[in-house]
Design an enzyme around this catalytic site. Structure first.
Site, PDB file in Angstrom:
ATOM      1  N   HIS A 156     -16.150 117.249 -98.663  1.00  0.00           N
ATOM      2  CA  HIS A 156     -15.255 116.578 -97.724  1.00  0.00           C
ATOM      3  C   HIS A 156     -13.819 117.090 -97.838  1.00  0.00           C
ATOM      4  O   HIS A 156     -12.905 116.546 -97.218  1.00  0.00           O
ATOM      5  CB  HIS A 156     -15.306 115.065 -98.007  1.00  0.00           C
ATOM      6  CG  HIS A 156     -14.796 114.215 -96.894  1.00  0.00           C
ATOM      7  ND1 HIS A 156     -13.762 113.316 -97.062  1.00  0.00           N
ATOM      8  CD2 HIS A 156     -15.166 114.115 -95.595  1.00  0.00           C
ATOM      9  CE1 HIS A 156     -13.528 112.687 -95.930  1.00  0.00           C
ATOM     10  NE2 HIS A 156     -14.356 113.152 -95.018  1.00  0.00           N
ATOM     11  N   LYS A 216     -10.419 119.410 -97.480  1.00  0.00           N
ATOM     12  CA  LYS A 216      -9.740 120.221 -96.464  1.00  0.00           C
ATOM     13  C   LYS A 216      -8.603 120.948 -97.163  1.00  0.00           C
ATOM     14  O   LYS A 216      -7.558 120.353 -97.455  1.00  0.00           O
ATOM     15  CB  LYS A 216      -9.187 119.370 -95.326  1.00  0.00           C
ATOM     16  CG  LYS A 216     -10.245 118.593 -94.541  1.00  0.00           C
ATOM     17  CD  LYS A 216     -10.381 117.191 -95.060  1.00  0.00           C
ATOM     18  CE  LYS A 216     -11.409 116.412 -94.240  1.00  0.00           C
ATOM     19  NZ  LYS A 216     -11.715 115.112 -94.857  1.00  0.00           N
ATOM     20  N   ASP A 239      -1.785 133.303 -99.007  1.00  0.00           N
ATOM     21  CA  ASP A 239      -1.136 134.238 -99.933  1.00  0.00           C
ATOM     22  C   ASP A 239      -0.838 133.618-101.296  1.00  0.00           C
ATOM     23  O   ASP A 239       0.049 134.106-102.020  1.00  0.00           O
ATOM     24  CB  ASP A 239       0.163 134.790 -99.317  1.00  0.00           C
ATOM     25  CG  ASP A 239      -0.117 135.752 -98.163  1.00  0.00           C
ATOM     26  OD1 ASP A 239      -1.263 136.216 -98.050  1.00  0.00           O
ATOM     27  OD2 ASP A 239       0.805 136.024 -97.384  1.00  0.00           O
ATOM     28  N   HIS A 274      -7.276 107.522 -89.356  1.00  0.00           N
ATOM     29  CA  HIS A 274      -8.090 108.341 -90.264  1.00  0.00           C
ATOM     30  C   HIS A 274      -7.364 108.618 -91.580  1.00  0.00           C
ATOM     31  O   HIS A 274      -7.810 109.432 -92.384  1.00  0.00           O
ATOM     32  CB  HIS A 274      -8.432 109.658 -89.560  1.00  0.00           C
ATOM     33  CG  HIS A 274      -9.564 110.422 -90.153  1.00  0.00           C
ATOM     34  ND1 HIS A 274      -9.402 111.664 -90.746  1.00  0.00           N
ATOM     35  CD2 HIS A 274     -10.892 110.147 -90.258  1.00  0.00           C
ATOM     36  CE1 HIS A 274     -10.573 112.116 -91.161  1.00  0.00           C
ATOM     37  NE2 HIS A 274     -11.496 111.216 -90.890  1.00  0.00           N
ATOM     38  N   LYS A 308      -5.853 108.564 -95.352  1.00  0.00           N
ATOM     39  CA  LYS A 308      -6.397 108.258 -96.685  1.00  0.00           C
ATOM     40  C   LYS A 308      -5.219 108.204 -97.645  1.00  0.00           C
ATOM     41  O   LYS A 308      -4.839 109.208 -98.248  1.00  0.00           O
ATOM     42  CB  LYS A 308      -7.394 109.332 -97.144  1.00  0.00           C
ATOM     43  CG  LYS A 308      -8.609 109.501 -96.206  1.00  0.00           C
ATOM     44  CD  LYS A 308      -8.451 110.728 -95.379  1.00  0.00           C
ATOM     45  CE  LYS A 308      -9.724 111.210 -94.712  1.00  0.00           C
ATOM     46  NZ  LYS A 308     -10.517 110.247 -94.006  1.00  0.00           N
ATOM     47  N   ASP A 339       3.457 100.246-105.613  1.00  0.00           N
ATOM     48  CA  ASP A 339       4.861  99.864-105.755  1.00  0.00           C
ATOM     49  C   ASP A 339       5.738 100.849-104.977  1.00  0.00           C
ATOM     50  O   ASP A 339       5.443 101.159-103.834  1.00  0.00           O
ATOM     51  CB  ASP A 339       5.254  99.787-107.237  1.00  0.00           C
ATOM     52  CG  ASP A 339       4.452  98.719-107.987  1.00  0.00           C
ATOM     53  OD1 ASP A 339       4.024  97.748-107.340  1.00  0.00           O
ATOM     54  OD2 ASP A 339       4.257  98.862-109.203  1.00  0.00           O
TER      55      ASP A 339
END
Length: 401
Positions: free
Chosen positions: A146, A148, A153, A319, A321, A326
């Site tokens: 999952h 990404k 370089d 979507h 995450k 705090d």
């Protein structure tokens, strides 16, 4: 009558087989998996919450590549929005830049064979991760990479929640505005994104140990943001989330498209509420998968009754995450607050220990809350009998959602 009994028996045996396949496949995975561990780093981190801004910078950086582009995505769609991504990869490969594209087998299953053939024709190296395999076939098709990750370089890295496709640019009328969080890293942390990509690349292609020299790991300068890349393979994420929640003294903000916590995480959230910590959960009002949203409602009821606030983003699809603890720590990456990310998927998150960056993230989250509605116990109670029955079924299969 015998036909009915045989049918029931076959169904029961299938469910037993699926359960055993999933259990023993996971045990084998835990035994054999090799999870990387990275130290805290210093670098510059830029936050994106809009796909159009993200891909403008990502594609510009890719066009400037001189030596290599390493890109790993869970999902790349076969649509007009993905063509620019494919075209850049082909153009750079034709210029002599090493281009490696790694895709999750199930997540990117919709990519046509002719597209892959065309990429390879233009010297783009393409591999698929987590191809279905025996003896634990059911487990293998449920475990997903999952992550990404894009590394350019060895000096610029990207990681976060966005995949490649028109909906991530807000161009799918079904979802409307697509709200997500992604990071651009410059500095020390890029080497860890590189190492994680290369580990996945070698495993996907069953390559022997390749020689990744200094061209893949250029000297990097320190930057203002202290951060730590945390890869997980379905075994460590629960502990990371638990430790974050335990550290909270004043507030916890959880942004996730799917809220399906483990029992341990639910108890820890309730403990935090019990000691006076405010807990805010932000989720989408729209669903992108059937049933998944229904699985969250029993957990919503429990935490709302204990004093938490739950908001549902209605402007489009949510979507993101993100976990904010705090005013000092935030976690942004690829992992959802659900059992699939906790116990099945390969994920990678970035822990950021910088108050100024955390405040910037909180400000973005407040924008999201402004376009959200507060979920109430009355709303949950008045859901239809059909919706409540879906809750029970979804709760039963929640580890696979």
């Amino acid at each position: 009558m015998n036909v009915v009994l045989y049918t029931i028996l076959v169904i029961v045996l299938i469910f037993i087989w699926l359960g055993l396949d999933l259990y023993f496949g996971r045990m084998k995975h835990i035994k054999e998996t090799r999870t990387l561990s990275f130290p805290k780093r210093q670098g510059e981190i830029n936050l994106y919450a809009d796909g159009n801004l993200l891909f403008k910078d990502l594609y510009n950086d890719m066009r400037q590549a001189k030596h290599h582009i390493h890109s790993l995505f869970y999902l790349v769609k076969e649509d007009h929005a993905s063509q620019e991504f494919f075209n850049i990869l082909k153009e750079k490969a034709e210029q002599g830049v090493e281009v490696r594209l790694l895709l999750d087998f199930m997540g990117s299953f919709g990519i046509k064979k002719r597209t892959i053939k065309e990429l390879k024709k233009h010297r783009v190296q393409v591999e698929f991760y987590h191809k279905p395999a025996f003896p634990f076939f059911f487990f293998s098709i449920n475990q997903r990479n999952h992550r990404k990750i894009t590394v350019i370089d060895g000096s610029i890295g990207y990681v976060g929640g966005f995949n490649i496709g028109k909906e991530y640019l807000g161009q799918d009328p079904k979802f409307g505005v697509w709200r997500d969080y992604h990071l651009q890293l410059i500095g020390e942390g890029v080497q860890d994104l590189q190492t994680q990509f290369l580990q996945n690349w070698e495993l996907a292609g069953d390559f022997s140990s390749l020689d990744w020299g200094k061209d893949y790991y250029p000297v990097s300068e320190k930057g203002p943001h202290t951060h730590q890349l945390v890869p997980t393979n379905g075994t460590q994420l629960s502990e990371i989330f638990l430790n974050l929640i335990k550290r909270a003294e004043h507030s916890i903000i959880i942004c996730t498209p799917y809220f399906i916590p483990s029992d341990l995480l639910l108890v820890e959230l309730l403990d935090a509420l019990g000691r006076g910590v405010s807990v805010t959960v932000l989720v989408p009002a729209k669903a992108d998968h059937p049933i998944v949203m229904d699985a969250a409602f029993p957990y919503f009821s429990t935490i709302i009754e204990a004093g938490a606030e739950v908001y549902r983003f209605y402007l489009g699809f949510y979507h993101a995450k993100v976990i904010v603890i705090d005013d000092h720590t935030c976690d942004i990456g690829t992992a959802n607050f659900d059992k699939r990310s906790l116990f099945l998927n390969n994920e990678i998150n970035c822990l950021i220990y910088d108050k100024e960056f955390v405040q910037k993230t909180i400000q973005e989250i407040y924008k999201d809350i402004h376009h959200s509605e507060k979920l109430t116990l009355e709303f949950i109670k008045n859901r239809s009998l059909f919706e409540k029955s879906k809750e029970q079924f979804s709760k039963l299969i929640s580890p696979l959602l």
